[in-house]
Design a protein around this motif. Sequence first.
Motif, short mmCIF file in Angstrom:
data_model
loop_
_atom_site.label_atom_id
_atom_site.label_comp_id
_atom_site.label_asym_id
_atom_site.label_seq_id
_atom_site.Cartn_x
_atom_site.Cartn_y
_atom_site.Cartn_z
N THR A 234 11.29 -61.19 42.43
CA THR A 234 11.72 -60.94 43.80
C THR A 234 10.76 -61.64 44.75
O THR A 234 9.58 -61.87 44.42
N ASN A 235 11.25 -61.95 45.92
CA ASN A 235 10.40 -62.58 46.93
C ASN A 235 9.48 -61.59 47.62
O ASN A 235 8.51 -61.96 48.27
N ARG A 236 9.82 -60.31 47.47
CA ARG A 236 9.03 -59.29 48.15
C ARG A 236 8.75 -58.12 47.21
O ARG A 236 9.53 -57.19 47.12
N LEU A 237 7.67 -58.20 46.49
CA LEU A 237 7.30 -57.15 45.55
C LEU A 237 6.72 -55.96 46.32
O LEU A 237 5.83 -56.13 47.15
N PRO A 238 7.23 -54.75 46.07
CA PRO A 238 6.70 -53.57 46.78
C PRO A 238 5.19 -53.41 46.58
O PRO A 238 4.65 -53.75 45.52
N ARG A 239 4.54 -52.88 47.58
CA ARG A 239 3.09 -52.72 47.55
C ARG A 239 2.63 -51.91 46.34
O ARG A 239 1.66 -52.26 45.67
N LYS A 240 3.34 -50.80 46.04
CA LYS A 240 2.91 -49.94 44.94
C LYS A 240 2.97 -50.70 43.60
O LYS A 240 2.11 -50.51 42.74
N THR A 241 3.98 -51.58 43.44
CA THR A 241 4.09 -52.36 42.21
C THR A 241 2.99 -53.41 42.15
O THR A 241 2.42 -53.68 41.09
N GLN A 242 2.68 -54.01 43.29
CA GLN A 242 1.59 -54.98 43.34
C GLN A 242 0.27 -54.33 42.91
O GLN A 242 -0.50 -54.90 42.13
N LEU A 243 0.02 -53.14 43.45
CA LEU A 243 -1.23 -52.44 43.14
C LEU A 243 -1.32 -52.09 41.66
O LEU A 243 -2.37 -52.24 41.03
N PHE A 244 -0.19 -51.64 41.12
CA PHE A 244 -0.20 -51.29 39.69
C PHE A 244 -0.38 -52.53 38.84
O PHE A 244 -1.12 -52.52 37.85
N ARG A 245 0.29 -53.62 39.21
CA ARG A 245 0.15 -54.88 38.47
C ARG A 245 -1.31 -55.33 38.43
O ARG A 245 -1.84 -55.65 37.36
N ASP A 246 -1.95 -55.34 39.59
CA ASP A 246 -3.33 -55.81 39.66
C ASP A 246 -4.25 -54.89 38.85
O ASP A 246 -5.18 -55.35 38.18
N TRP A 247 -3.98 -53.58 38.92
CA TRP A 247 -4.82 -52.63 38.20
C TRP A 247 -4.68 -52.76 36.70
O TRP A 247 -5.67 -52.85 35.98
N ILE A 248 -3.45 -52.80 36.18
CA ILE A 248 -3.26 -52.81 34.73
C ILE A 248 -3.72 -54.13 34.11
O ILE A 248 -4.25 -54.15 33.00
N LEU A 249 -3.57 -55.24 34.84
CA LEU A 249 -4.06 -56.51 34.31
C LEU A 249 -5.58 -56.50 34.22
O LEU A 249 -6.16 -57.01 33.26
N ALA A 250 -6.22 -55.94 35.23
CA ALA A 250 -7.69 -55.83 35.19
C ALA A 250 -8.12 -54.88 34.08
O ALA A 250 -9.07 -55.15 33.34
N GLU A 251 -7.40 -53.78 33.93
CA GLU A 251 -7.73 -52.79 32.90
C GLU A 251 -7.54 -53.39 31.51
O GLU A 251 -8.35 -53.18 30.61
N ALA A 252 -6.47 -54.13 31.30
CA ALA A 252 -6.22 -54.76 30.01
C ALA A 252 -7.28 -55.79 29.68
O ALA A 252 -7.69 -55.95 28.53
#
Length: 298
Positions: free
Chosen positions: A273-291
């Motif tokens: 999507t051209n506009r990823l919701p903020r909550k999904t962005q935050l989770f994406r950044d968190w889980i990639l860092a955690e992994a």
Amino acid sequence: MTEAPPLQAVKVFDAVARHLNFTKAADELNMTQSAVSYQVKLLEGFIGAPLFVRQARGVALSEHGESVAPLVRRALNDLTQAFQSAKAETADLLVISTMQTFASNWLAPRIGNFQMANPDIAVRLDVSNHLVDFERDRVDAAIRSGKGGWPGLKDHLLGGGNFTIVCSPAYYERIGSPKTPADLSDCIFIGPRDEWWPIWFAAAGLKPPAALSRPGVDVETQQMAAVLALAGHGLALVHPSFVAEEIKTGKLLQPFALMASTGFNYYLVYPETNRLPRKTQLFRDWILAEAGQTILTR
């Protein structure tokens, strides 16, 4: 301003085009069949040409209908996604679809850290092995196992594709503290019918031992296999990241450095999507860092 077709008529056309049946379209839209016919006639009047060809056993798309139908479907999907994204921006609930094994062994012990870092976002784990349909299910992101490249989805590699043998220290001593995979000739293999066993022995350059053909305890998840291994009931195959704490504390041993893989890995996925919701962005950044901070590997 360019005249636009009536939106209700466009939605009705889309339903009829998908079902090729006025009655089924009426049921989907909670309308009468005559109302559906009226809306189609409005749209046909708007373009000045028929959209359907009436046949003895139903309807078929006309030449104009054939050309318009996929554009209408895409436009309605884009419209729905735009409003869902706008709604998601203000929503405070993040719904994550994840498989049982990944949820129990990896995500659940860590998700509290995400909530502590983002106290305004509530999280619900939808634990299921079914393949989530983002258009139908109310899910923001999902964890999938595979090789990536799913149409219409953005995917990020989390890892977890490798697996190896683990067992309890007591069981390791009981079977003579084997030094190489070739020494595993008379052991209890947890989940002996698991397709991972032949893959692991092949990675070791060996044929599966005869003991694998004996009846044993079949398990459905790595979590169950790890529990049996912890209890000293045999050798289990698991992703080492799922039992990292047990290995660290010495409750489980990883007798050999040898790792094997099916070629499948865990991925974080969500709709492109051209506009990823903020909550999904935050989770994406968190889980990639955690992994990246764990021993999840490709």
